[in-house]
Scaffold this active site. Sequence first.
Site, mmCIF file in Angstrom:
data_model
loop_
_atom_site.group_PDB
_atom_site.id
_atom_site.type_symbol
_atom_site.label_atom_id
_atom_site.label_comp_id
_atom_site.label_asym_id
_atom_site.label_seq_id
_atom_site.Cartn_x
_atom_site.Cartn_y
_atom_site.Cartn_z
ATOM 1 N N ARG A 1 -13.251 -83.113 50.300
ATOM 2 C CA ARG A 1 -12.557 -84.251 50.903
ATOM 3 C C ARG A 1 -12.395 -85.329 49.839
ATOM 4 N NH1 ARG A 1 -16.363 -86.701 54.524
ATOM 5 N NH2 ARG A 1 -16.662 -88.057 52.754
ATOM 6 N N HIS B 1 -14.356 -90.408 54.864
ATOM 7 C CA HIS B 1 -14.216 -89.872 56.214
ATOM 8 C C HIS B 1 -13.195 -90.680 57.016
ATOM 9 C CE1 HIS B 1 -15.416 -88.153 60.057
ATOM 10 N NE2 HIS B 1 -15.543 -89.371 60.527
ATOM 11 N N TYR C 1 -22.726 -92.111 47.715
ATOM 12 C CA TYR C 1 -23.420 -90.854 48.043
ATOM 13 C C TYR C 1 -22.872 -89.678 47.246
ATOM 14 C CZ TYR C 1 -19.315 -89.865 50.873
ATOM 15 O OH TYR C 1 -18.028 -89.650 51.268
HETATM 16 C C1 TPP Z 1 -21.381 -84.029 68.419
HETATM 17 C C2 TPP Z 1 -20.975 -85.087 67.454
HETATM 18 N N1 TPP Z 1 -21.903 -85.616 66.629
HETATM 19 C C3 TPP Z 1 -21.559 -86.579 65.740
HETATM 20 C C4 TPP Z 1 -20.273 -87.038 65.685
HETATM 21 C C5 TPP Z 1 -19.860 -88.090 64.675
HETATM 22 N N2 TPP Z 1 -19.089 -87.415 63.631
HETATM 23 C C6 TPP Z 1 -17.748 -87.462 63.613
HETATM 24 S S1 TPP Z 1 -17.111 -86.570 62.347
HETATM 25 C C7 TPP Z 1 -18.645 -86.139 61.812
HETATM 26 C C8 TPP Z 1 -18.829 -85.280 60.588
HETATM 27 C C9 TPP Z 1 -18.262 -83.931 60.756
HETATM 28 O O1 TPP Z 1 -18.459 -83.230 59.546
HETATM 29 P P1 TPP Z 1 -17.846 -81.826 59.336
HETATM 30 O O2 TPP Z 1 -18.106 -80.964 60.513
HETATM 31 O O3 TPP Z 1 -18.339 -81.336 58.020
HETATM 32 O O4 TPP Z 1 -16.274 -82.090 59.325
HETATM 33 P P2 TPP Z 1 -15.392 -82.840 58.200
HETATM 34 O O5 TPP Z 1 -15.115 -84.204 58.766
HETATM 35 O O6 TPP Z 1 -16.157 -82.883 56.918
HETATM 36 O O7 TPP Z 1 -14.152 -81.989 58.098
HETATM 37 C C10 TPP Z 1 -19.637 -86.680 62.622
HETATM 38 C C11 TPP Z 1 -21.089 -86.484 62.408
HETATM 39 C C12 TPP Z 1 -19.326 -86.498 66.595
HETATM 40 N N3 TPP Z 1 -18.061 -86.892 66.597
HETATM 41 N N4 TPP Z 1 -19.697 -85.506 67.451
#
Ligand code: TPP
Length: 222
Positions: free
Chosen positions: A140, A144, A154
């Site tokens: 990425r 975020h 980080y």
């Molecule tokens: C069940 C849940 N826990 C926490 C969150 C907060 N949250 C939103 S995106 C995210 C990270 C997701 O990471 P990843 O699965 O690696 O996807 P990426 O954004 O890196 O594509 C988190 C923890 C959420 N939306 N849903």
Amino acid sequence: MHLADFSVGSLGETSIVGSGIPVAAGAALGARMQGLDRVSLCFFGDGASNEGTFHEGINMAAVWHLPVIFLCENNGYGITTPLSAVTLVTDIASKAAAYGIPGVIVDGQDVLAVYEVVQTAVQRARRGDGPTLVEAKTYRFEEHAVHMGRDLGYRSQEEIAEWRMRDPLVLFRARLIDEFGFKPAVLEGLEIAAQDSIQDAIAYAQRSPAPLPHTAFTDVFA
Ligand SMILES: Cc1ncc(C[n+]2csc(CCOP(=O)(O)OP(=O)(O)O)c2C)c(N)n1
Ligand SMILES: [Mg+2]
């Protein structure tokens, strides 16, 4: 995380990380029950691979040989949390062994490599052999969310710069010209058309009225 477009078969993204995995298995079951040759394709992140839904959804899809592809975009981080902090497993694809299905690693920066791996998984699904777990190793570039700013500390700027050298859009553009004989002017035309449609979408959103407060509970069931 908040888009849906039934017209192209996108059943919807949800903001609950990992929740799409069992939904994709359900869509695959629905397709089979209706005798359709549809294949579900479910995208999620490395972070989602540690949710319970990952285990439950993939296991059930595997035992029922459902026509579904689980495609993990492993970009190394869940928001600011590196994968190494949340699992000792370095290849998410290796978790496929726990469900008795193929786990395939692919270079997520290589558009055509991803296409080929997914094609193979589609054929397997259509044959009735069941799901495949695909892990696309990717990155990425930005944060975020835009409001988070830049350089949060980080990850190193060198790491970002190194991955930027392998930007999949730039790599694929070069291949289209070098291997497939595309004229740069044709690609520029496509890029301009894409930019225009994005600008149109922004203008449409900005001139559209805000939703009425009382519609907040429309289609919400409790
Ligand atoms: C069940 C849940 N826990 C926490 C969150 C907060 N949250 C939103 S995106 C995210 C990270 C997701 O990471 P990843 O699965 O690696 O996807 P990426 O954004 O890196 O594509 C988190 C923890 C959420 N939306 N849903
Ligand atoms: Mg991630």
